[in-house]
Design a protein around this motif. Structure first.
Motif, short mmCIF file in Angstrom:
data_model
loop_
_atom_site.label_atom_id
_atom_site.label_comp_id
_atom_site.label_asym_id
_atom_site.label_seq_id
_atom_site.Cartn_x
_atom_site.Cartn_y
_atom_site.Cartn_z
N VAL A 148 -14.16 57.36 99.18
CA VAL A 148 -14.46 56.03 99.45
C VAL A 148 -14.47 55.59 100.86
O VAL A 148 -13.71 55.82 101.71
CB VAL A 148 -13.60 54.87 98.85
N ILE A 157 -15.17 52.21 103.35
CA ILE A 157 -15.24 50.81 103.55
C ILE A 157 -15.75 50.81 104.99
O ILE A 157 -15.46 50.95 106.00
CB ILE A 157 -13.93 49.99 103.37
N GLN A 216 -8.29 45.91 103.77
CA GLN A 216 -9.39 46.34 103.20
C GLN A 216 -8.90 47.60 101.94
O GLN A 216 -9.53 47.41 100.77
CB GLN A 216 -10.36 47.16 104.03
N TYR A 244 -9.12 47.49 97.67
CA TYR A 244 -9.92 48.64 96.75
C TYR A 244 -8.73 49.18 95.87
O TYR A 244 -9.09 49.44 94.77
CB TYR A 244 -10.44 49.67 97.92
N GLN A 255 -18.53 56.97 98.06
CA GLN A 255 -18.83 55.43 97.54
C GLN A 255 -18.81 54.37 98.73
O GLN A 255 -17.65 54.62 99.47
CB GLN A 255 -17.95 55.09 96.36
N ILE A 275 -18.50 50.94 100.51
CA ILE A 275 -18.13 49.59 100.05
C ILE A 275 -18.29 48.97 101.10
O ILE A 275 -17.68 49.04 102.29
CB ILE A 275 -16.58 49.37 99.56
N SER A 297 -15.01 43.18 103.58
CA SER A 297 -15.03 41.61 103.04
C SER A 297 -13.55 41.27 103.84
O SER A 297 -12.65 41.98 103.90
CB SER A 297 -14.91 41.51 101.67
#
Ligand SMILES: Cc1cc2nc3c(=O)[nH]c(=O)nc-3n(C[C@H](O)[C@H](O)[C@H](O)COP(=O)(O)OP(=O)(O)OC[C@H]3O[C@@H](n4cnc5c(N)ncnc54)[C@H](O)[C@@H]3O)c2cc1C
Ligand SMILES: Nc1ncnc2c1ncn2[C@@H]1O[C@H](COP(=O)(O)O)[C@@H](O)[C@H]1O
Lengths: 316, 246
Positions: free
Chosen positions: B84, B86, B99, B103, B199, B201, B204
């Motif tokens: 993953v 970010i 962050q 997740y 992945q 992401i 935010s």
């Protein structure tokens, strides 16, 4: 108001705790928080390092570090005295506790700082001591952890008042069990706190030759350390390995014997105040980072240095 | 077991340390980047060993921009199942932790591994913040880790002391030397890594709380004073009278 954590060991204040107390007192008005068993005398004596009041949670469970329980205690004490800044040591306790405290208090964390803050910044070593970073410090809540051996605690006079403090701990605040503790330093000063360190590398040829390193360390009241390959081949225990992938130390005097001075080794020791290098190869890179150097055979030179140190101490 | 390993990207241990943009940014020019050694050699390899003996999966997570793919692929080549990323350039450890916590929340991970610290920032912060954000136990400075049913037996190396800990999963662990031996990816791993999922992401949320304002290089050493091996006693005099350190 500031709050400083005082760590205790066998009922006494740790050396790093005194450093943190003196550092905090220099920064501003500070209350101390002592966790665990200690006598009133021991805590009153903290007044000599510039603080007026000590909150004491005299709970023997806190003689060992439980990160959640410590976090709860620190946050409660900070609220109690109205502290917006928490100061503690960047040792294993600080590493376990400071990040939790910062999140819980919604504070900014400045971990591993080396100096008192400037106007709106505070300095820490980065890139394993190859540079410094001045971190932006705003006016909000902060948690500051101080590197061991970065600030000298000098005792003045004064007596602190000691106030008993309590916190309602839940079982869940002790969220792991400590099932054993092995003292590896054998009663000596732990390496990160040592003022003087004598360190050996592959140039010593084998573990059976460490006597000359230990003799000098003993004469100087120093801790011993080693380079990584020496720990990897099992000549010395892993906890003595200094460098980029071992521990970082900051003694006032670092004596490197038979160590070439690879960049990864320097990373762990280059914040030492004075570096002495003893190496038979005049081209050894370590000399570039040294203050004093001897090009010579460790087996001949070291015992003579040890004798000279003994003479000096006998004469003093 | 479901394992999450936090990996960060750092300059190679021999890379030159220099800064640009008025000493506000690390100069990446010509620098080789690696996975932070604590994350790779100890945390990731131990996670892979646990998966190999007990089954389960190893996910690696990184907070960083697209050029971090290179270190993510290396982790996949070593044997991680998926990754993953970010997508942000974090300005402090708090941003990284907040962050990753978002997740990991509800992700069902049994152990979340971090390294002891990054070798560039030297914070040692992210693991403890993650634990607090996720309300999990935190065992820092782990040098040995074994699974015992639903619990872990961990040896922590601290200043001159080894401490043995028993902790229930899920928990957060920061790894250091001793936990495992470094591995080198093999050809099969490298080939397999190319088809493993990464992945991405979007970031935010939280602003940095302790960003770097400026980098400063240490003062140069004054040069080394050489003492003759014929007269090593002079060293002791100099350390006593001149340097005043003994
Ligand atoms: C990613 C990475 C991380 C690393 N992390 C670390 C780390 O954390 N710490 C670390 O130490 N290393 C680390 N290393 C290893 C490092 O690169 C060096 O290999 C290591 O420091 C060399 O150890 P040494 O100086 O003891 O041995 P050597 O390089 O073999 O040097 C031995 C020295 O002893 C001298 N010598 C020989 N005989 C005598 C004598 N009789 N008297 C006096 N001097 C003598 C020689 O001239 C030589 O300079 C790391 C390497 C990598 C790649
Ligand atoms: N950008 C990042 N992405 C993922 N994990 C990270 C990142 N930065 C730090 N970490 C993890 O947090 C650990 C401690 O980092 P630090 O607190 O920055 O010293 C590292 O060893 C990594 O495991």
């Amino acid at each position: 108001m500031q709050l400083v954590l005082v760590e205790l060991i066998n009922g006494k204040c740790k050396k790093t705790a005194l450093e943190a107390v003196a550092f905090a007192a220099k920064m501003g008005e500070t209350t101390a928080l002592a966790l665990g068993t200690a006598s009133a005398d021991t805590l009153q004596a903290l007044g000599a390092y510039g603080i007026g009041k000590v909150l004491h949670i005299n709970n023997e469970k806190l003689n060992q570090v439980y990160s959640k329980a410590y976090t709860k205690a620190i946050a409660a004490a900070a609220t109690h005295v109205g502290a917006d800044t928490v100061i503690l040591s960047h040792n294993s306790t600080g590493r376990m506790v400071a990040p939790r405290v910062a999140v819980r208090m919604e504070a900014a964390l400045f971990a591993g700082v080396n100096e008192l803050p400037g106007n709106d910044t505070i300095r820490k070593a980065v890139f394993s001591g190859k540079a410094f970073a001045d971190l932006q410090m705003s006016t909000g809540k902060k948690v500051i952890s101080l590197n061991p051996n970065s600030y000298k605690a000098v005792a003045g006079t004064g007596t602190a008042s000691v106030e008993s403090f309590s916190v309602d701990f839940a079982d869940s605040d002790f969220d792991y069990a400590i099932t054993g503790v092995e003292d590896e330093a054998g009663g000596h000063v732990p390496l990160p706190e040592a003022e003087i360190v004598v360190s050996g590398g592959r140039g010593l040829k084998g573990p059976e030759h460490w006597g000359i390193v230990e003799d000098l360390a003993k004469a100087l009241g120093a801790a011993t350390a080693c380079s990584r390959p020496v720990a990897d081949i099992g000549w010395r225990p892993h906890h003595e390995h200094v460098g980029q992938t071992g521990i970082t130390i900051k003694p006032t005097l670092y004596i490197a014997v038979g160590i070439s001075g690879a960049i990864q080794h320097l990373a762990g020791v280059n914040q030492s105040k004075v570096i002495v290098v003893i190496n038979k190869d005049p081209e050894a890179p370590f000399f570039k980072a040294a203050d004093y150097g001897i090009v010579g055979d460790a087996f001949e030179v070291l015992p003579r240095i040890t004798e000279a140190v003994k003479k000096l101490h006998a004469g003093a | 077991m479901k394992l999450l390993v936090c990996i960060s990207k750092v300059p190679d241990t021999t890379a030159k340390v220099a800064f640009t943009d008025g000493n506000t940014r690390y100069n990446e020019n010509g620098v080789q980047f690696i996975i932070n050694p604590y994350d790779e050699w100890y945390a990731l390899v131990r996670a892979l060993e646990l998966k190999e003996t007990l089954g389960g999966s190893v996910t690696v997570i990184n907070v960083g921009k697209a050029d971090n793919e290179q270190i993510i692929r290396k982790a996949l080549a070593l044997g991680a199942d998926d990754a993953v990323r970010i997508d942000m350039d974090p300005a402090d450890a708090w941003q990284v932790a907040s962050q990753i916590a978002q997740y990991a929340k509800g992700g069902g991970f049994d152990i979340i591994f971090t390294g002891k610290e990054t070798i560039d920032y030297n914070g040692g912060i992210v693991g403890g913040m993650l634990a607090e954000l996720l309300d999990l136990p935190y065992v820092a400075l782990a040098a040995k880790l074994d699974v015992d049913g639903t619990q872990l037996n961990i040896a922590q190396e601290m200043e001159g002391v080894k401490q043995l800990i028993k902790v229930s999963m899920p928990c957060v662990v920061s790894a250091q030397k001793g936990m495992a031996e470094a591995r080198i990816p093999n050809m099969r791993g490298i080939l397999a890594s190319k088809s493993k999922p990464v992945q991405v992401i979007p970031a935010s949320g939280d602003a940095a709380k302790s960003p770097v304002k400026v980098f400063v290089m240490p003062a140069e050493k004054q040069g080394c004073k050489m003492i003759s091996a014929e007269n090593p006693e002079e060293l002791v005099q100099l350390l006593h009278n001149e340097a005043k350190v003994i």
